[in-house]
Design a protein around this motif. Structure first.
Motif, PDB file in Angstrom:
ATOM      1  N   ALA A 198       1.030  -1.368  -0.122  1.00 51.58           N
ATOM      2  CA  ALA A 198      -0.253   0.303  -0.314  1.00 51.58           C
ATOM      3  C   ALA A 198       0.866   1.466  -0.456  1.00 51.58           C
ATOM      4  O   ALA A 198       0.379   2.348   0.874  1.00 51.58           O
ATOM      5  CB  ALA A 198      -0.876  -0.329   0.980  1.00 51.58           C
ATOM      6  N   GLY A 200       0.401   3.906  -1.644  1.00 49.86           N
ATOM      7  CA  GLY A 200      -0.449   5.401  -1.750  1.00 49.86           C
ATOM      8  C   GLY A 200      -0.274   6.233   0.447  1.00 49.86           C
ATOM      9  O   GLY A 200      -0.231   7.255   0.360  1.00 49.86           O
ATOM     10  N   TYR A 201       0.404   4.976   1.182  1.00 50.59           N
ATOM     11  CA  TYR A 201      -0.272   5.725   2.314  1.00 50.59           C
ATOM     12  C   TYR A 201       1.187   6.343   2.689  1.00 50.59           C
ATOM     13  O   TYR A 201       1.029   6.955   3.456  1.00 50.59           O
ATOM     14  CB  TYR A 201      -0.394   4.508   3.609  1.00 50.59           C
ATOM     15  CG  TYR A 201      -1.933   4.394   3.123  1.00 50.59           C
ATOM     16  CD1 TYR A 201      -3.211   4.474   4.159  1.00 50.59           C
ATOM     17  CD2 TYR A 201      -2.739   2.772   2.675  1.00 50.59           C
ATOM     18  CE1 TYR A 201      -4.091   4.030   4.076  1.00 50.59           C
ATOM     19  CE2 TYR A 201      -3.598   2.389   2.334  1.00 50.59           C
ATOM     20  CZ  TYR A 201      -4.710   2.642   3.275  1.00 50.59           C
ATOM     21  OH  TYR A 201      -6.203   2.453   3.446  1.00 50.59           O
ATOM     22  N   GLN A 270      -7.171   9.327   0.076  1.00 47.87           N
ATOM     23  CA  GLN A 270      -6.927   7.983   0.258  1.00 47.87           C
ATOM     24  C   GLN A 270      -6.852   6.984  -0.735  1.00 47.87           C
ATOM     25  O   GLN A 270      -8.057   6.817  -1.386  1.00 47.87           O
ATOM     26  CB  GLN A 270      -7.593   7.088   1.219  1.00 47.87           C
ATOM     27  CG  GLN A 270      -7.786   8.470   2.671  1.00 47.87           C
ATOM     28  CD  GLN A 270      -9.190   7.949   2.996  1.00 47.87           C
ATOM     29  OE1 GLN A 270      -9.293   7.112   4.386  1.00 47.87           O
ATOM     30  NE2 GLN A 270      -9.772   9.006   3.540  1.00 47.87           N
ATOM     31  N   PRO A 271      -5.754   5.948  -0.712  1.00 51.62           N
ATOM     32  CA  PRO A 271      -5.405   4.661  -1.751  1.00 51.62           C
ATOM     33  C   PRO A 271      -6.987   3.534  -1.943  1.00 51.62           C
ATOM     34  O   PRO A 271      -7.493   3.603  -2.729  1.00 51.62           O
ATOM     35  CB  PRO A 271      -4.526   3.871  -0.859  1.00 51.62           C
ATOM     36  CG  PRO A 271      -3.716   4.663  -0.480  1.00 51.62           C
ATOM     37  CD  PRO A 271      -5.140   5.639   0.697  1.00 51.62           C
ATOM     38  N   ASP A 272      -7.857   3.142  -0.835  1.00 52.94           N
ATOM     39  CA  ASP A 272      -9.057   2.423  -0.887  1.00 52.94           C
ATOM     40  C   ASP A 272      -9.830   3.138  -1.612  1.00 52.94           C
ATOM     41  O   ASP A 272     -11.083   2.413  -2.190  1.00 52.94           O
ATOM     42  CB  ASP A 272      -9.701   2.645   0.802  1.00 52.94           C
ATOM     43  CG  ASP A 272      -8.770   1.185   1.328  1.00 52.94           C
ATOM     44  OD1 ASP A 272      -7.472   0.393   0.423  1.00 52.94           O
ATOM     45  OD2 ASP A 272      -8.641   0.884   1.834  1.00 52.94           O
ATOM     46  N   LYS A 274      -9.653   3.861  -4.570  1.00 48.59           N
ATOM     47  CA  LYS A 274      -9.710   3.649  -6.204  1.00 48.59           C
ATOM     48  C   LYS A 274     -10.209   2.399  -6.910  1.00 48.59           C
ATOM     49  O   LYS A 274     -10.482   2.087  -7.026  1.00 48.59           O
ATOM     50  CB  LYS A 274      -7.906   3.365  -6.099  1.00 48.59           C
ATOM     51  CG  LYS A 274      -6.853   4.025  -6.170  1.00 48.59           C
ATOM     52  CD  LYS A 274      -5.885   3.557  -6.232  1.00 48.59           C
ATOM     53  CE  LYS A 274      -4.632   4.690  -6.814  1.00 48.59           C
ATOM     54  NZ  LYS A 274      -3.975   5.466  -5.367  1.00 48.59           N
ATOM     55  N   GLN A 293      -2.447  -1.883  -3.447  1.00 47.29           N
ATOM     56  CA  GLN A 293      -2.981  -0.891  -3.385  1.00 47.29           C
ATOM     57  C   GLN A 293      -4.219  -0.655  -2.604  1.00 47.29           C
ATOM     58  O   GLN A 293      -3.900   0.687  -2.531  1.00 47.29           O
ATOM     59  CB  GLN A 293      -2.245  -0.283  -4.251  1.00 47.29           C
ATOM     60  CG  GLN A 293      -0.765  -0.327  -5.485  1.00 47.29           C
ATOM     61  CD  GLN A 293       0.185  -0.499  -4.410  1.00 47.29           C
ATOM     62  OE1 GLN A 293       0.877   0.704  -3.127  1.00 47.29           O
ATOM     63  NE2 GLN A 293       1.120  -1.161  -3.898  1.00 47.29           N
ATOM     64  N   MET A 294      -4.629  -0.718  -2.163  1.00 52.58           N
ATOM     65  CA  MET A 294      -5.834  -0.675  -1.837  1.00 52.58           C
ATOM     66  C   MET A 294      -6.828  -2.079  -0.671  1.00 52.58           C
ATOM     67  O   MET A 294      -7.538  -2.233  -0.554  1.00 52.58           O
ATOM     68  CB  MET A 294      -7.614  -0.737  -2.789  1.00 52.58           C
ATOM     69  CG  MET A 294      -7.345  -1.319  -3.903  1.00 52.58           C
ATOM     70  SD  MET A 294      -8.264  -1.228  -5.173  1.00 52.58           S
ATOM     71  CE  MET A 294      -8.340  -2.310  -5.873  1.00 52.58           C
TER      72      MET A 294
END
Length: 417
Positions: A198, A200-201, A270-272, A274, A293-294
């Motif tokens: 992850a 993106g965090y 936030q990545p989620d 997506k 990544q989510m």
């Protein structure tokens, strides 16, 4: 609400209405720590009040930081900019963010700090972070490779570069990044290899740090340089939780409804978020979804996939095995309780053998949540379409979304139990 079990009654109509998801857990726990490391008074608005953030706030209080809560979505944090060794171990429940972040942060000060959690947290790996702290000259040990961690802090890091294995969790990198700004010299943090859970965090972490006056450079895609700026108190607004929003997005597409969550999808950082792109394709979600990544959105997507037109394979999700529970196993177990063969584990992949004909059937199933909030919330979605779905330990949603059942109820969902 029955504390032991809750049966979802399919509404039989599209779910429509307005629901405001709680503030982001990920951002709230970053902001709480950074405010605790900043000299002065910070005001955090839009914050999440849940088990995970309560553990962080209580830990900061135990280390001499004043944390006030004037209303349901605000923290006012006043700090000297230093954390003092507490009289007792810091108990952080099963809050991975709080545990990882504080393990690094306390190393910047003086005294003995013990970072611990509940039986679930004591099974979640922290060895790579402890190894990185050791390489930075910090006396830290976690004999089992999981909490508890004992840090005998002596004023910070003793090196200007560290290599860390972040394959299991980006939280290890975030922990070092946030701590490093309190140091006396710049620190280069370099990934061992290219794998990172992850990624993106990391962006969330850096954005939060910069809001409190830190400076982070990225010389290469796998290296971050943190300057020794310290932190300045700030007023900071926290965006809604994208992971929480996934349940509402899924409820909307599953029932053909319209749920206004008050924030446009494109406005989430936030990545989620997506995951919304995949939900928008329902019931024609793709044959393969990479969840690397989510990760926190995968339980939602997996339950949604059960009603897709065609099977879905989830890949890149091996880190789900070391979350609050083994989420791959929890998902396959729950789906197969609904109908045998609905899910298959192939190595660390999860294959959901979609069957839109499930909708409207009565398929009584007790869903073991393994005390995992995301398993409880995602399987509630199955109960919107299938009769007889019973969530065991429904109260575990308090970890990140205490008002979850009320939110569904406000949309017209009814429960027994």
């Amino acid at each position: 609400m029955n504390k032991d079990r809750l049966t979802v009654i399919p509404p039989g109509h599209p779910l429509s209405g307005k629901v405001s998801p709680p503030g982001s857990k990920s951002i709230t726990n970053r902001a709480l720590l950074l405010a605790g490391l900043a000299k002065g008074t910070s005001r955090l608005t839009g914050a999440l009040k849940s088990d995970d953030t309560r553990y962080m706030a209580e830990a900061l209080r135990a280390m001499g930081v004043a944390v006030e809560e004037p209303d349901a979505t605000t923290f006012v944090v006043t700090s000297s900019g230093r954390l003092s060794a507490p009289a007792n171990p810091l108990f952080l429940g099963n809050a991975g963010t709080a545990t990882r972040f504080l393990t690094a942060a306390v190393a910047m000060f003086d005294g003995t700090f013990v970072v611990d959690g509940d039986e679930h947290m004591r099974k979640r790996p922290i060895k790579p972070l402890v190894a990185a702290l050791n390489a930075l000259g910090v006396d830290a040990e976690a004999p089992t490779g999981c909490p508890p961690v004992t840090v005998k802090a002596a004023g910070g890091f003793r090196a200007d570069r560290v290599v860390i294995d972040a394959g299991l969790s980006s939280q290890y990198v975030s922990a070092l990044l946030m701590a490093a700004a309190c140091g006396s010299r710049p620190l280069d943090i370099e990934l061992a290899g290219t794998a990172i859970g992850a990624r993106g965090y990391i962006g969330l972490t850096i954005a939060s740090m910069e809001a409190f006056g830190a400076s982070v450079e990225q010389p290469t895609p796998s290296t971050w340089r943190v300057l020794p700026t310290g932190y300045k108190a700030a007023d900071y607004h926290i965006e809604p939780d994208a992971s929480a929003a996934t349940y509402l997005w899924a409820a909307e597409v599953l029932t053909g409804g319209r749920i206004d969550i008050g924030t446009a999808t494109v406005d989430f950082t936030q990545p989620d978020a997506k995951s919304h792109d995949f939900m928008a394709k329902f019931p024609h979600m793709p044959a393969e979804i990479d969840g690397s990544q989510m990760q926190d959105a995968i339980p939602t997507l997996a339950v949604l996939a059960a009603f897709n037109e065609t099977p879905v394979r989830f890949v890149g999700i091996e880190n789900l095995r070391v979350k609050e529970c083994d989420r791959i196993r929890a998902l396959s177990t729950g789906l197969n309780n609904i109908r045998p063969g609905l899910a298959v584990e192939e190595g660390d992949d999860l294959v959901v053998n979609a069957d839109p004909a499930l909708a409207g059937q009565r398929l009584p199933a007790d869903i073991d949540t393994f005390a995992d909030h995301r398993i409880a919330m995602s399987f509630a979605l199955a109960g919107l379409k299938v009769e007889g779905i019973t969530i065991l330990d429904p109260g575990c949603v308090a970890k990140t979304y205490p008002a979850y059942w009320d939110a569904l109820g406000s949309l017209g969902v009814k429960f027994e139990g």
